[in-house]
Design an enzyme around this catalytic site. Sequence first.
Site, PDB file in Angstrom:
ATOM      1  N   CYS A  79      -6.970  -5.208 -12.009  1.00  0.00           N
ATOM      2  CA  CYS A  79      -5.721  -4.942 -12.707  1.00  0.00           C
ATOM      3  C   CYS A  79      -5.704  -5.736 -14.011  1.00  0.00           C
ATOM      4  CB  CYS A  79      -4.533  -5.340 -11.835  1.00  0.00           C
ATOM      5  SG  CYS A  79      -2.938  -5.159 -12.665  1.00  0.00           S
ATOM      6  N   CYS A  82      -2.913  -8.624 -13.877  1.00  0.00           N
ATOM      7  CA  CYS A  82      -2.963  -9.845 -13.058  1.00  0.00           C
ATOM      8  C   CYS A  82      -4.351 -10.196 -12.534  1.00  0.00           C
ATOM      9  CB  CYS A  82      -1.989  -9.735 -11.893  1.00  0.00           C
ATOM     10  SG  CYS A  82      -2.431  -8.463 -10.681  1.00  0.00           S
ATOM     11  N   CYS A  97     -11.471  15.065 -15.201  1.00  0.00           N
ATOM     12  CA  CYS A  97     -10.039  15.181 -15.514  1.00  0.00           C
ATOM     13  C   CYS A  97      -9.659  14.379 -16.757  1.00  0.00           C
ATOM     14  CB  CYS A  97      -9.201  14.725 -14.323  1.00  0.00           C
ATOM     15  SG  CYS A  97      -9.360  12.969 -13.933  1.00  0.00           S
ATOM     16  N   CYS A 131       1.437  -7.267  -9.237  1.00  0.00           N
ATOM     17  CA  CYS A 131       2.267  -7.408 -10.449  1.00  0.00           C
ATOM     18  C   CYS A 131       3.167  -6.205 -10.712  1.00  0.00           C
ATOM     19  CB  CYS A 131       1.403  -7.695 -11.674  1.00  0.00           C
ATOM     20  SG  CYS A 131       0.406  -6.301 -12.244  1.00  0.00           S
ATOM     21  N   HIS A 134       1.905  -0.218 -13.519  1.00  0.00           N
ATOM     22  CA  HIS A 134       1.580   1.203 -13.328  1.00  0.00           C
ATOM     23  C   HIS A 134       0.090   1.406 -13.593  1.00  0.00           C
ATOM     24  CE1 HIS A 134       1.865   5.581 -13.692  1.00  0.00           C
ATOM     25  NE2 HIS A 134       1.221   5.473 -14.844  1.00  0.00           N
ATOM     26  N   HIS A 137      -1.904   7.810 -10.907  1.00  0.00           N
ATOM     27  CA  HIS A 137      -1.409   8.624  -9.798  1.00  0.00           C
ATOM     28  C   HIS A 137      -2.548   8.914  -8.831  1.00  0.00           C
ATOM     29  CE1 HIS A 137       1.607   9.296 -12.929  1.00  0.00           C
ATOM     30  NE2 HIS A 137       2.442   9.450 -11.921  1.00  0.00           N
ATOM     31  N   ASP A 141      -6.905  15.985  -4.064  1.00  0.00           N
ATOM     32  CA  ASP A 141      -7.954  16.953  -4.410  1.00  0.00           C
ATOM     33  C   ASP A 141      -9.294  16.269  -4.687  1.00  0.00           C
ATOM     34  OD1 ASP A 141      -7.402  15.721  -6.808  1.00  0.00           O
ATOM     35  OD2 ASP A 141      -6.917  17.551  -7.894  1.00  0.00           O
ATOM     36  N   ARG A 149      -8.042  11.441  -4.938  1.00  0.00           N
ATOM     37  CA  ARG A 149      -8.475  11.156  -6.310  1.00  0.00           C
ATOM     38  C   ARG A 149      -7.460  10.205  -6.925  1.00  0.00           C
ATOM     39  NH1 ARG A 149      -7.038  13.946 -11.273  1.00  0.00           N
ATOM     40  NH2 ARG A 149      -6.125  15.553  -9.945  1.00  0.00           N
ATOM     41  N   CYS A 151      -6.417   8.673  -9.921  1.00  0.00           N
ATOM     42  CA  CYS A 151      -6.572   8.965 -11.339  1.00  0.00           C
ATOM     43  C   CYS A 151      -5.910   7.812 -12.101  1.00  0.00           C
ATOM     44  CB  CYS A 151      -5.895  10.297 -11.629  1.00  0.00           C
ATOM     45  SG  CYS A 151      -6.127  10.897 -13.290  1.00  0.00           S
TER      46      CYS A 151
END
Length: 164
Positions: A79, A82, A97, A131, A134, A137, A141, A149, A151
């Site tokens: 991340c 953090c 993708c 932390c 974001h 997602h 699939d 997955r 992503c």
Amino acid sequence: MKTNLLILIFLSSFAFSATFGQSKQLSNQKKIQTPMQKTEEEWKKMLSPEQYNILRQKGTERPYSGKFYAHKEKGMYTCAGCGVELFSSEQKFDAHCGWPSFFDKLPGGRIKTHKDLTHGMARTEITCANCGGHLGHVFDDGPKPTNLRYCVNSGSLEFKEVKK
């Protein structure tokens, strides 16, 4: 008179549904409680503008633009907020993708999932459990064995190379 009453009922129900939908969307944006708590000013000082936009404001980078999209080195993805290890390079695959994709996460509850109803879609958001940043997602699939997955935005990640 009947027409006016029907119009009033229609507009009232429309206003109610719009308000209800907006409150659902706003409740989806509530601050996530995590072990690591910082003020927004502290986050702004420690993160780049792109990282802040992604990790703290739930932004996303343009597809195929992130530094880890085609990254092939062996190591751990952490991340950017953090430093917690989230994914191994062994879990990475090319989903075509535009974002780094992983078929699994590291064990230990390092990633939390949340319902995301923004942008007219129903998705599952993933955040750092430490932390609250974001990450992206998760979708169903992906390849076997998980069919998932993850992503992930490159801007939400750092990388630690494994020395041979």
